[in-house]
Scaffold this active site. Structure first.
Site: not given
Length: 502
Positions: A193, A246-249, A251, A269, A303, A401
């Site tokens: 995606k 993508g973002s940690t959230l 993830g 990542e 990132c 970030e």
């Protein structure tokens, strides 16, 4: 039938056409989404519509997974030798090289990164990734392990199966190549995606996948929203592995869905808040140049952006003055402008988010030394290079970030002090050290809790060198042979050739 998008550009840097099939790419064919709905693709420089692409749904993910499973069983995976997989990857890289200018134009139009950067680095690096893993495809092997004379013991590194991949909008072509190349080289089939904000370069490459002769179903691209397509991929019971950038959230959500479904193998990542450390003995002019590159490259939407710049007290004033002059000189504007360095942020929502962080920094007592403003026309998503000073470690602009052209310059006194400050973060993606003292470079580099440490440079990446994070910056590694380890299952074989049991 999905439409074909054609666009003519007449700019100082690129004069020519660009053509993209706008459908989902499933089982080797461009198709409409099951709901026959579309997603608007917006030009971040102008806020105006570029085109519309087919919107994927969970049903389309099912179709793509079915095609990928069939291909894995019949025409890829262990059915195809690594040398043949490598030849197809290499052919795809060559076709991309033949269309380099067009692909670069599509990427700049869609993503907003300066055309010169995309043509000069992003597309060539993406092509290099495909060629690097093409070379690995027939070299993925196990070991023969000595046990005793009555047994033959060895390992096999087998492809995992159907891999789901989710990539972000900040470097869409590079992320696409970074994800599919090791997965396909190892013999897996892919359902990927792209971001709904920047799908065009991936779809353009799908036409080249057809031309290269990949078997249908080996690579499937489903454009859609995170809460539909992304969620369906993360929780799908017939996807064996997921790789997310993508973002940690987000993830965390992907990891939760993977664990609650079929406990997928997972690679993440994620975000970063990377420290860039300038010691008194550094070459200040070079440190300034690299630091600007580290935070303002690609509008700060990377990132591992070096957003926390720690400068030792003896050179703080000199560094700040030169960094300010260099930052002010950056040309902000149309990605196709002859001397543009900094293009737009990806969207109005991202621009508003960055401006909210700037306001928060001011509200919490930090000083805007440079920038902190929107740039240009109201319809574009441009932000001036921003430098904060007078910060404290607990401020949001120091800890979170931002993903934009916003830096904080922080004074430090000694090595112990800066190591403590640099490691005071939930992230651990990257870091940099500028010093002429090799002992200091080793000591600080080893003490920093980060997956990548640069010394006297920044943003230097290679297809052969692993990249990934410590702490909440992710799980696993991209690039190099290390990435391949995440796309194989290791099977141990024990062959009894002489032992008998009563």
């Amino acid at each position: 039938m999905p439409a074909t998008f054609s666009y003519q550009l007449d700019t100082p840097l690129y004069k020519g056409g660009a053509t993209v099939q706008t459908g989902l790419f499933i089982d080797g064919t461009f198709v409409d989404g099951s709901n026959l709905t579309t997603i608007d693709v917006i030009n971040p420089s102008t806020g105006k519509l570029i085109t519309q692409v087919s919107e994927g749904t969970a049903k389309d993910v099912d179709r793509a997974v079915e095609a990928a499973r069939k291909a894995f069983k019949n025409s890829w995976g262990l059915k195809v030798p690594g040398s043949a997989r490598g030849q197809l990857l290499y052919k795809l890289a060559t076709l991309m090289e033949d269309s380099l200018d067009e692909i670069a134009a599509i990427e700049s139009l869609d993503n907003g990164t300066a055309f010169g950067i995309v043509k000069g680095w992003v597309v060539p690096f993406s092509i290099g990734l495909l060629r690097y893993y093409a070379g690995w495809a027939d070299k993925i092997s196990g070991q023969v392990i000595e046990t005793d004379e009555g047994r033959l013991t060895y390992t096999r590194h087998e492809p995992i199966g159907v891999v789901g991949q989710i990539i972000p909008w900040n470097a869409p072509l590079l992320m696409f190549a970074m994800k599919i190349a090791p997965a396909l080289a190892a013999g897996n089939t892919v359902v990927i995606k792209p971001s709904e904000l920047t799908p065009l370069s991936a779809l353009r490459v799908c036409s080249l996948v057809q031309e290269a002769g990949f078997p249908p179903g080996v690579l499937n691209v489903v454009v859609g929203y995170g809460n539909t397509v992304g969620s369906a991929i993360s929780s799908h019971m017939n996807i064996d592995k997921i790789a997310f950038t993508g973002s940690t959230l987000t993830g965390r959500k992907v990891m939760e869905a993977a664990s609650k479904s079929n406990l997928k193998n997972i690679t993440l990542e994620l975000g970063g808040k990377s420290p860039n450390i300038i010691f008194n003995d550094a070459d200040i002019d070079q440190a300034v140049n690299w630091a600007c590159h580290g935070i303002f490259f690609a509008q700060g939407q990377i990132c591992f952006a070096g957003s926390r710049i720690y400068v030792q007290s003896g050179v703080y004033d000199e560094f700040l003055a030169k960094f300010t002059t260099r930052s002010r000189a950056h040309k902000i504007g149309d990605p196709f402008g002859a001397d543009s360095y900094q293009g737009p942020q990806i969207s109005s929502a991202q621009t508003d988010r960055i401006m909210d962080y700037i306001k928060t920094g001011l509200d919490q007592g930090a000083k805007v030394h440079l920038g902190g403003e929107r740039h240009g026309e109201k319809d574009g998503n441009f932000i001036t290079p921003t430098i904060f000073t007078n910060t404290t470690p607990d401020m949001k602009i120091v800890q979170e970030e931002i993903f934009g052209p916003v830096s904080v310059i922080i004074k430090f006194e000694d090595q112990e002090d800066v190591i403590r400050q640099a490691n005071d973060t939930i992230y651990g993606l990257a870091a940099a050290v500028f010093t002429q003292n090799i002992t200091q470079a080793f000591e600080v580099g080893h003490a920093l809790k980060a997956g990548t440490v640069w010394v006297n440079c920044y943003n230097e990446v290679s297809a052969a060198v692993p990249f990934g994070g410590f702490k909440q910056s992710g799980i696993g590694r991209e690039y190099g042979s290390y990435a391949l380890e995440h796309y194989v299952n290791v099977k141990a074989m024990h062959i009894n050739i002489g032992h008998r049991i009563a």
